[in-house]
Design a protein around this motif. Structure first.
Motif, mmCIF file in Angstrom:
data_model
loop_
_atom_site.group_PDB
_atom_site.id
_atom_site.type_symbol
_atom_site.label_atom_id
_atom_site.label_comp_id
_atom_site.label_asym_id
_atom_site.label_seq_id
_atom_site.Cartn_x
_atom_site.Cartn_y
_atom_site.Cartn_z
ATOM 1 N N THR A 17 50.816 51.530 37.443
ATOM 2 C CA THR A 17 50.226 51.504 36.110
ATOM 3 C C THR A 17 51.003 50.534 35.231
ATOM 4 O O THR A 17 52.237 50.510 35.245
ATOM 5 C CB THR A 17 50.252 52.906 35.482
ATOM 6 N N VAL A 18 50.273 49.742 34.451
ATOM 7 C CA VAL A 18 50.890 48.735 33.578
ATOM 8 C C VAL A 18 50.693 49.176 32.128
ATOM 9 O O VAL A 18 49.608 49.017 31.565
ATOM 10 C CB VAL A 18 50.258 47.353 33.809
ATOM 11 N N PRO A 19 51.717 49.735 31.503
ATOM 12 C CA PRO A 19 51.546 50.288 30.155
ATOM 13 C C PRO A 19 51.300 49.250 29.068
ATOM 14 O O PRO A 19 50.620 49.521 28.087
ATOM 15 C CB PRO A 19 52.860 51.044 29.911
ATOM 16 N N ASP A 20 51.858 48.038 29.219
ATOM 17 C CA ASP A 20 51.703 47.039 28.151
ATOM 18 C C ASP A 20 50.558 46.070 28.410
ATOM 19 O O ASP A 20 50.401 45.075 27.708
ATOM 20 C CB ASP A 20 53.007 46.262 27.942
ATOM 21 N N GLU A 21 49.733 46.343 29.451
ATOM 22 C CA GLU A 21 48.503 45.605 29.708
ATOM 23 C C GLU A 21 48.738 44.110 29.962
ATOM 24 O O GLU A 21 47.863 43.283 29.715
ATOM 25 C CB GLU A 21 47.505 45.807 28.561
ATOM 26 N N TYR A 47 44.780 50.671 33.376
ATOM 27 C CA TYR A 47 45.265 49.329 33.699
ATOM 28 C C TYR A 47 46.257 49.459 34.867
ATOM 29 O O TYR A 47 47.438 49.754 34.680
ATOM 30 C CB TYR A 47 45.946 48.687 32.500
ATOM 31 N N LYS A 48 45.740 49.231 36.068
ATOM 32 C CA LYS A 48 46.558 49.407 37.267
ATOM 33 C C LYS A 48 46.384 48.223 38.192
ATOM 34 O O LYS A 48 45.346 47.570 38.218
ATOM 35 C CB LYS A 48 46.155 50.694 38.003
ATOM 36 N N ARG A 83 40.523 39.811 43.509
ATOM 37 C CA ARG A 83 40.129 40.104 42.126
ATOM 38 C C ARG A 83 38.620 40.303 42.050
ATOM 39 O O ARG A 83 37.849 39.575 42.676
ATOM 40 C CB ARG A 83 40.561 38.969 41.211
ATOM 41 N N GLU A 84 38.213 41.309 41.288
ATOM 42 C CA GLU A 84 36.796 41.539 41.042
ATOM 43 C C GLU A 84 36.478 41.189 39.599
ATOM 44 O O GLU A 84 37.089 41.715 38.668
ATOM 45 C CB GLU A 84 36.420 42.994 41.327
ATOM 46 N N GLU A 85 35.515 40.286 39.423
ATOM 47 C CA GLU A 85 35.125 39.853 38.086
ATOM 48 C C GLU A 85 34.218 40.900 37.443
ATOM 49 O O GLU A 85 33.773 41.853 38.086
ATOM 50 C CB GLU A 85 34.408 38.500 38.152
ATOM 51 N N SER A 86 33.939 40.718 36.157
ATOM 52 C CA SER A 86 33.135 41.698 35.426
ATOM 53 C C SER A 86 31.709 41.803 35.948
ATOM 54 O O SER A 86 31.044 42.828 35.767
ATOM 55 C CB SER A 86 33.101 41.341 33.932
ATOM 56 N N GLN A 104 43.677 43.885 35.381
ATOM 57 C CA GLN A 104 43.549 45.258 35.829
ATOM 58 C C GLN A 104 42.652 45.324 37.062
ATOM 59 O O GLN A 104 41.624 44.656 37.138
ATOM 60 C CB GLN A 104 42.999 46.159 34.718
ATOM 61 N N GLY A 105 43.107 46.097 38.048
ATOM 62 C CA GLY A 105 42.351 46.243 39.283
ATOM 63 C C GLY A 105 42.682 45.226 40.351
ATOM 64 O O GLY A 105 42.184 45.325 41.480
ATOM 65 N N ASP A 106 43.518 44.226 40.044
ATOM 66 C CA ASP A 106 43.890 43.228 41.050
ATOM 67 C C ASP A 106 44.638 43.881 42.215
ATOM 68 O O ASP A 106 45.412 44.829 42.029
ATOM 69 C CB ASP A 106 44.784 42.142 40.447
#
Length: 265
Positions: A161-165, A146-147, A192-195, A221-223
């Protein structure tokens, strides 16, 4: 002489106006203190990150029974301490979500996880494990990657990195040391990239109090956050640098005007 005084007055007025504009361009969430409780309630955005292809997940299965009971359901790998080592360091591996949105889970095989939250995946795995194990299961599902990335006119650009999501745009900019003097507060872009692989780009205005209502207020995540620079760095953001230059020029003009007055006398 009157013309000189008029010029000095105009320069002083320009300097004051420039300083006022600079303040308006810098303050975040302007007027947010005037929002009512009902309006603020609308900003409550329950957020849980959704799993996307290429995410990395760490899934741990444990419980009250003997640890060996859960070993078949934990993805372990042995890494030698060194080339000549006879022992190995056993650690948990991460699950890569493939392009089809699945992970290959021990014993149970392919599990579809994309667009689910980690809590939903936890519940799904717990239900499926009841066919193999007794109750009192503890299943933990966490993101490994989650970055978010922060680029452009910030003091410390980089990948964080984002530890708490869960992270807001303001928290992300705080990690990056806030905007520089030359960053545009009204033009902060989110890539942003979608799924499904579709990419979106939106622009946020940090000055606008309605920022807290934006669906992009919380990052995924990934933004990628990009702060656009001013067209003219010394003039656009203008938090002091341009104002100081104007005051310096005014001081020189005043000095010259005083000298002329003295000589004229």
């Amino acid at each position: 002489m009157k013309n000189i005084i008029k010029i000095v007055a105009l320069l002083l007025t320009a300097a004051i106006v420039s300083g006022c504009r600079s303040t308006k361009n810098v303050a975040y969430l302007q007027g947010v203190e005037n929002l009512t409780d009902a309006q603020l309630q609308r900003s409550a955005q329950p957020y849980s990150a959704k799993i996307k292809p290429n995410d990395m997940l760490r899934i741990i299965v444990s419980g009250a029974e003997d640890p060996d009971t859960y070993m078949p359901f934990n993805l372990l790998t042995s890494v030698p301490y060194n080339e000549n080592a006879t022992q190995a360091n056993v650690s948990l591996q991460s699950y890569l979500v493939d392009t089809r949105g699945t992970i290959d889970f021990p014993v149970m095989g392919k599990l579809y996880v994309v667009n689910s939250t980690t809590d939903q995946v936890k519940q799904m795995i717990t239900e499926k494990l009841k066919d193999y194990l007794k109750a009192d299961l503890v299943v933990t599902v966490r993101f490994v990657n989650y970055k978010i990335s922060v680029l452009g006119e910030v003091n410390q650009p980089g990948v964080y990195t984002v530890p708490d999501e869960k992270i807001s745009i303001l928290q992300a900019l705080s990690l990056a040391g806030d905007l520089t003097l030359y960053g545009r507060r009204d033009v902060v872009k989110i890539l942003r990239e979608e799924s499904d692989g579709h990419k979106t780009i939106t622009t946020l205005n940090l000055n606008d109090r309605n920022l807290i209502f934006s669906p992009f207020y919380y990052l995924r995540q990934g933004d990628v956050v990009y702060v656009e620079p001013n067209k003219t760095k010394a003039k656009g953001a203008g938090v002091g640098a341009a104002t100081n230059i104007v005051f310096s020029v005014v001081s020189v003009v005043i000095g010259v005007a005083s000298l002329i007055v003295t000589v004229a006398k």
